[in-house]
Write a protein that holds these residues in place. Sequence first.
Motif, PDB file in Angstrom:
ATOM      1  N   ARG B   6       0.839  -1.202   0.000  1.00 30.39           N
ATOM      2  CA  ARG B   6       0.000   0.000   0.000  1.00 30.39           C
ATOM      3  C   ARG B   6       0.869   1.246   0.000  1.00 30.39           C
ATOM      4  N   ILE B   7       0.278   2.335  -0.459  1.00 33.08           N
ATOM      5  CA  ILE B   7       0.981   3.615  -0.509  1.00 33.08           C
ATOM      6  C   ILE B   7       0.228   4.591   0.391  1.00 33.08           C
ATOM      7  N   ASP B   8       0.951   5.322   1.200  1.00 35.04           N
ATOM      8  CA  ASP B   8       0.358   6.450   1.921  1.00 35.04           C
ATOM      9  C   ASP B   8       0.399   7.637   0.948  1.00 35.04           C
ATOM     10  N   PRO B   9      -0.769   8.005   0.379  1.00 35.75           N
ATOM     11  CA  PRO B   9      -0.746   8.989  -0.713  1.00 35.75           C
ATOM     12  C   PRO B   9      -0.369  10.393  -0.246  1.00 35.75           C
ATOM     13  N   PRO B  34       2.625   6.401  -7.954  1.00 37.37           N
ATOM     14  CA  PRO B  34       2.511   4.941  -8.037  1.00 37.37           C
ATOM     15  C   PRO B  34       1.081   4.410  -7.927  1.00 37.37           C
ATOM     16  N   ILE B  35       0.807   3.407  -8.734  1.00 40.70           N
ATOM     17  CA  ILE B  35      -0.447   2.647  -8.627  1.00 40.70           C
ATOM     18  C   ILE B  35      -0.051   1.204  -8.329  1.00 40.70           C
ATOM     19  N   ALA B  60       6.654   6.039   2.321  1.00 42.17           N
ATOM     20  CA  ALA B  60       5.232   6.035   1.989  1.00 42.17           C
ATOM     21  C   ALA B  60       4.728   4.658   1.587  1.00 42.17           C
ATOM     22  N   PHE B  62       4.188   0.646   2.308  1.00 49.51           N
ATOM     23  CA  PHE B  62       4.175  -0.334   3.391  1.00 49.51           C
ATOM     24  C   PHE B  62       3.409  -1.580   2.972  1.00 49.51           C
TER      25      PHE B  62
END
Lengths: 412, 70
Positions: B6-9, B34-35, B60, B62
Amino acid sequence: MTAVLRSSGDPEPLLGSTIHYPEFGSTRHRAETLVAHQARLGGLPSSRGAAGAELIADLADCALAGRGGAHFPVAAKWRRVRDAAEWRRERPVVVANGAESEPLSAKDAALLEMRPHLVLDGLVCAAEALGAADAVLWLHEGATTVARSVARAQAERAAGSLDEPAVRVEIGPHRYLSGESSSIVSALSGGPALPMFRRVPAAESGVQGRPTLVQNVESLARVALVARGEQPPPTVLVTVAVDGHRSVVEADEGADLLAIVASVTGPGPLSAVLLGGYGGRWASTAELAGTSFDQAGLRARGLSLGAGVLMALRAGRCGLVRAAEIARYLADSSARQCGPCLFGLADIAELIAELADCTARRRDTARLERFLQEVNGRGACHHPDGAVAMVTSALATFRDDVAAHLRGGCYA
Amino acid sequence: MPERLRIDPVACDGVGLCAHVAPDLVRVDSWGFPIIVSAPIDRRRARQANAAVTACPRRAVFVESVPDGS
């Protein structure tokens, strides 16, 4: 264990009357006084201890759903906070969200102006049932009539020396996203009133790490009725917007959707309705013919009442132009924290504006569709998703206009 | 429990190292952000996932456990 809710007799409406908001200036409504409120509904029973557990069971029984836009079951939300508080051994924070950042919505303001005690009762119920350490009513700057009505109501309650937890009023900035629940949690924790990305939900770790309930004020007003053993009224507070005017209507659930709109717009022909506000979805009046006004039915058709907003588009007005204006507003309202929202919404707004003023080329629509797909679901909050839904549904609803605009002309 | 990247946007600045070191898991959008492409991380992709987490200068990226049913 569960108290049986009264079902005989007419349930008390929340507002019971339509309130009109002119384009400029504010309305002057007389708020219900504490004396009148208690004479009408009786005093508020305590929700501490076992009574709190009973209240949560009653909320589950009547399947009360949140009215902030997401329609999440209230009882499930409260249980999550209660359970988190139990195992974390912390007292929760409860927040009544009256900031109503959706620009078209006025129903929460109307409720707070007319029936401040009903909302305060609901917040007190939540604070007592969940054993909260702190109860906050969150408003936004600029809602001066609301703030005055609430201040007067609080003074009345203080003078009436009610045995209830204290409620603190906090005023957030007048910004679109300051009423977003993670923004409120951030602001009440001492941070900026901006949406946050949360790895742990606020129900478990919210304001200063405490389990936190953020509940819309209309939901809490309904809780206040349930706490008194009443069925919540089978109604929805709706803001109907047309030509810059807004009216708040207490509509019956299951009524004809277009009839609710027409009760405000009058008999003139309409071409489409934006359901759910700026972050909602367009549908043509032809599609909506015979549609009844209930969330389950609308959801089955990919629509939602959201926070209860219906914006009507009069026949002869160009829906693409209106959609482009809203897309621009939403792009400008980005909290500018997440790249896809900051850059993506700006590009989407640009492309739909070109489509609206007939300068877009055919390949631009393919780019627009790619951008819409890429931005969806990519923010810390749902702001970009709402904008994507609004533009995507505009392209579908106004597809004939899209074709005409690409040929360089506008039907509307 | 299966895991996913996952990305912390909010933390993400679109540096793009994650897509570089985890090409099977991350692609970049039209603006360089990133997607996450394929949700669950199998054993083969675990190395890429860890590389993406370590490479991000904004911390960002995790890895998160996927709760049942989602």
